[in-house]
Design a protein around this motif. Structure first.
Motif, PDB file in Angstrom:
ATOM      1  N   MET A 133       3.860   7.516   6.760  1.00 48.52           N
ATOM      2  CA  MET A 133       3.627   6.454   5.781  1.00 48.52           C
ATOM      3  C   MET A 133       3.558   5.092   6.459  1.00 48.52           C
ATOM      4  O   MET A 133       2.658   4.283   6.177  1.00 48.52           O
ATOM      5  N   VAL A 134       4.523   4.814   7.341  1.00 48.61           N
ATOM      6  CA  VAL A 134       4.544   3.530   8.050  1.00 48.61           C
ATOM      7  C   VAL A 134       3.315   3.387   8.938  1.00 48.61           C
ATOM      8  O   VAL A 134       2.685   2.326   9.006  1.00 48.61           O
ATOM      9  N   LYS A 135       2.950   4.471   9.590  1.00 48.81           N
ATOM     10  CA  LYS A 135       1.783   4.450  10.478  1.00 48.81           C
ATOM     11  C   LYS A 135       0.496   4.203   9.694  1.00 48.81           C
ATOM     12  O   LYS A 135      -0.397   3.474  10.148  1.00 48.81           O
ATOM     13  N   ARG A 136       0.425   4.773   8.496  1.00 45.51           N
ATOM     14  CA  ARG A 136      -0.807   4.674   7.701  1.00 45.51           C
ATOM     15  C   ARG A 136      -0.873   3.400   6.854  1.00 45.51           C
ATOM     16  O   ARG A 136      -1.929   2.775   6.745  1.00 45.51           O
ATOM     17  N   LYS A 174       0.831  -1.199   0.000  1.00 43.54           N
ATOM     18  CA  LYS A 174       0.000   0.000   0.000  1.00 43.54           C
ATOM     19  C   LYS A 174       0.868   1.253   0.000  1.00 43.54           C
ATOM     20  O   LYS A 174       2.043   1.204   0.322  1.00 43.54           O
ATOM     21  N   GLY A 175       0.245   2.373  -0.353  1.00 45.39           N
ATOM     22  CA  GLY A 175       0.976   3.637  -0.357  1.00 45.39           C
ATOM     23  C   GLY A 175       0.323   4.641  -1.268  1.00 45.39           C
ATOM     24  O   GLY A 175      -0.824   4.477  -1.690  1.00 45.39           O
ATOM     25  N   THR A 176       1.045   5.692  -1.589  1.00 50.16           N
ATOM     26  CA  THR A 176       0.508   6.767  -2.424  1.00 50.16           C
ATOM     27  C   THR A 176       0.516   6.362  -3.893  1.00 50.16           C
ATOM     28  O   THR A 176       1.305   5.518  -4.316  1.00 50.16           O
ATOM     29  N   SER A 177      -0.348   6.988  -4.675  1.00 45.97           N
ATOM     30  CA  SER A 177      -0.408   6.745  -6.115  1.00 45.97           C
ATOM     31  C   SER A 177       0.577   7.656  -6.836  1.00 45.97           C
ATOM     32  O   SER A 177       0.871   8.773  -6.381  1.00 45.97           O
ATOM     33  N   TYR A 178       1.074   7.171  -7.969  1.00 46.27           N
ATOM     34  CA  TYR A 178       2.063   7.938  -8.727  1.00 46.27           C
ATOM     35  C   TYR A 178       1.441   9.176  -9.360  1.00 46.27           C
ATOM     36  O   TYR A 178       0.337   9.117  -9.910  1.00 46.27           O
ATOM     37  N   ARG A 179       2.156  10.284  -9.269  1.00 47.92           N
ATOM     38  CA  ARG A 179       1.799  11.520  -9.957  1.00 47.92           C
ATOM     39  C   ARG A 179       2.986  11.941 -10.814  1.00 47.92           C
ATOM     40  O   ARG A 179       4.126  11.978 -10.309  1.00 47.92           O
ATOM     41  N   PRO A 180       2.770  12.213 -12.095  1.00 46.89           N
ATOM     42  CA  PRO A 180       3.875  12.479 -13.011  1.00 46.89           C
ATOM     43  C   PRO A 180       4.830  13.564 -12.498  1.00 46.89           C
ATOM     44  O   PRO A 180       4.417  14.554 -11.901  1.00 46.89           O
TER      45      PRO A 180
END
Length: 513
Positions: A90-93, A46-52
């Motif tokens: 990030m680790v917490k979420r 899991k994590g954030t989605s890519y943004r160009p």
């Protein structure tokens, strides 16, 4: 007719070139990152989605900017959210293995101790140091920046300089540096028997003096200019390291770029002069190479024929100055702070020193008997690791346990998360408890490898024994002569810059014993 045909061919060729460049850009900026993102998400990452283009870089910068890193905290407050706020969130979420983006480069945040160990232990060449801009390499191109056979050859060259028999010969230099510090402090505490002193710059000077003596057989004053130049170059390198490098940027005549190259030339010139003086003195028979690092490197250079150049020796000297001085000074500073905060452990350590050495000068033969001081130093490095985060890079598809990592991914090894993980260290992981290490490092965290102050695996810090001997002698010598107490003016504000340091220094009240 021929002119028209030639123009048509040129126009078509140019169109194909433009099309190729566009396809390449789309591949780098969109298709490849999204493809890697799909691969990682299928594995449950899991994590954030890519943004160009920008990825999460603006959020990373904002988290550090908004973090209250300049504000004091209570002595028992957690330091992880303060020092690495973006990675902590990030680790917490998303968990101990999560995904973010450094520009268009996927970055896996690894806070799981077992995975960190596997990455450190990789010796197949698939996981390397993060590729950095040429502006960062101006700091040094020593052992820690090399890979493959070049690293193996250089490691073989450097390792003999840190063998125990060589370190034994360096102990008098360590002791001389420590007693110069003690004499200076004794003069400052007179006549009232105590004085408040910011020990951070004092211990930095101590580490610098010890490095200068053991590297070049010189004293701190002779090497002071070199230290100051390297410190400035380090800050500029750190700025470049944390920025997304644009190809060709190093050729831009900006003020910072000009200063980077000026510092590079000045540092190289100083080291070349030191090496030339040493080689001239050796040829004249005035010294036999000596036990210092430079003498050992030059001996190895002669024995290895064409494998090692003067340029290689210069780069290793730069690395030794940078890594040895900064990390040891930081370790000693936090140790003095922790001993001031915990007078019971300070007294235990002092009684150990007085029992073993009394008021005599510390010697190599009995250094390993300093069990309590060793426990204290390891606990300080657990709570305040010199390098809280390591960045690695996959050159090819790599499998770690059940995790398949695509080529071109960055691995952010969060040592701080491993060092504060309650699964391994217990619910009191944030507390200063040196007794964790009473049976050594291997048994301190439920028998698992979760202590990474010196890295781990085949690339574990070659100078760790050097650093520990220097730190033990320094702490023992100080405790022989002084008690330490936190000054009321001390402000607890751990701050991550080059290393993890107290932002507002370390004012300590020294009392003569």
């Amino acid at each position: 007719m021929e002119d028209h045909s030639l123009k048509a061919i040129m126009a078509i060729s140019f169109s194909f070139l433009v099309l190729f460049v566009l396809i390449k850009l789309v591949h780098i900026m969109w298709w490849r990152p999204k493809s890697i993102e799909r691969i990682l998400r299928k594995q449950g990452i899991k994590g954030t989605s890519y943004r160009p283009l920008r990825g999460d870089k603006p959020e990373m910068d904002k988290s550090f900017k908004d973090s209250p890193s300049s504000k004091p905290i209570a002595l028992n407050d957690l330091v992880v959210p303060r020092l690495i706020p973006f990675y902590h969130n990030m680790v917490k979420r998303y968990g101990k293995v999560s995904m973010c983006w450094f520009g268009s480069i996927p970055r896996l945040i690894i806070g799981e101790a077992e995975l960190i160990r596997l990455i450190f232990e990789d010796n197949k060449g698939g996981i390397v140091h993060r590729p950095v801009s040429p502006l960062v390499k101006l700091l040094h191109k020593g052992l820690t920046t090399l890979e493959g056979e070049q690293w193996s050859q250089r490691r073989r060259l450097i390792t003999p300089a840190f063998h125990l028999d060589k370190l034994k010969g360096m102990v008098p230099a360590f002791s001389s540096s420590c007693y110069n510090l003690i004499e200076r402090w004794q003069k400052q505490v007179e006549p009232q028997g105590w004085r408040e002193i910011d020990v951070a710059p004092e211990l930095e000077a101590l580490a610098s003096d010890a490095i200068a003596r053991t590297a070049f057989g010189s004293n701190y004053q002779e090497g002071k200019h070199l230290f100051e130049l390297q410190k400035e170059q380090t800050l500029l390198a750190l700025e470049a390291y944390n920025s997304i490098y644009v190809p060709g940027m190093r050729f831009m005549p900006t003020g910072k770029n000009k200063r980077r190259y000026q510092l590079y030339d000045q540092i190289k010139g100083l080291l070349q002069n030191m090496i030339q003086q040493r080689e001239d003195a050796t040829r004249r028979g005035e010294l036999g190479g000596g036990l210092d690092l430079l003498g050992l490197l030059l001996q190895s250079k002669e024995q290895s024929e064409n494998d090692v150049t003067i340029e290689d020796v210069i780069e290793e000297c730069k690395l030794f100055f940078f890594a040895g001085q900064e990390t040891t000074a930081t370790l000693l500073t936090w140790t003095m702070i922790c001993l001031s905060m915990h007078p019971n452990w300070q007294e235990k350590a002092r009684q150990e020193v007085l029992h073993i050495w009394g008021t005599k000068i510390p010697d190599y033969a009995t250094i390993n008997r300093l069990k309590i001081i060793s426990m204290i130093l390891h606990e300080v490095m657990r709570l305040f690791p010199p390098v809280p985060i390591f960045i690695r890079y996959t050159t090819r598809e790599t499998k770690l346990r059940n995790l398949l990592i695509p080529a071109g991914s960055e691995l952010c090894l969060s040592v701080m998360h491993a060092h504060y993980d309650t699964d391994y260290w217990g619910d009191d992981a944030h507390e200063f408890k040196p007794e964790r290490f009473c049976e050594g490092v291997s048994k301190a965290s439920k028998g698992q490898v979760t202590f990474y102050a010196f890295g781990w695996g085949p690339r574990i810090c070659v100078g760790q024994a050097f650093a520990m001997i220097e730190a033990k002698i320094a702490v023992a010598t100080i405790l022989q002569h002084f008690s330490v107490q936190l000054s009321p003016s001390y402000t607890h504000a751990p701050h991550l810059r080059i290393n993890l340091k107290p932002l507002y220094g370390a004012p300590i009240i020294l009392r003569r014993i």
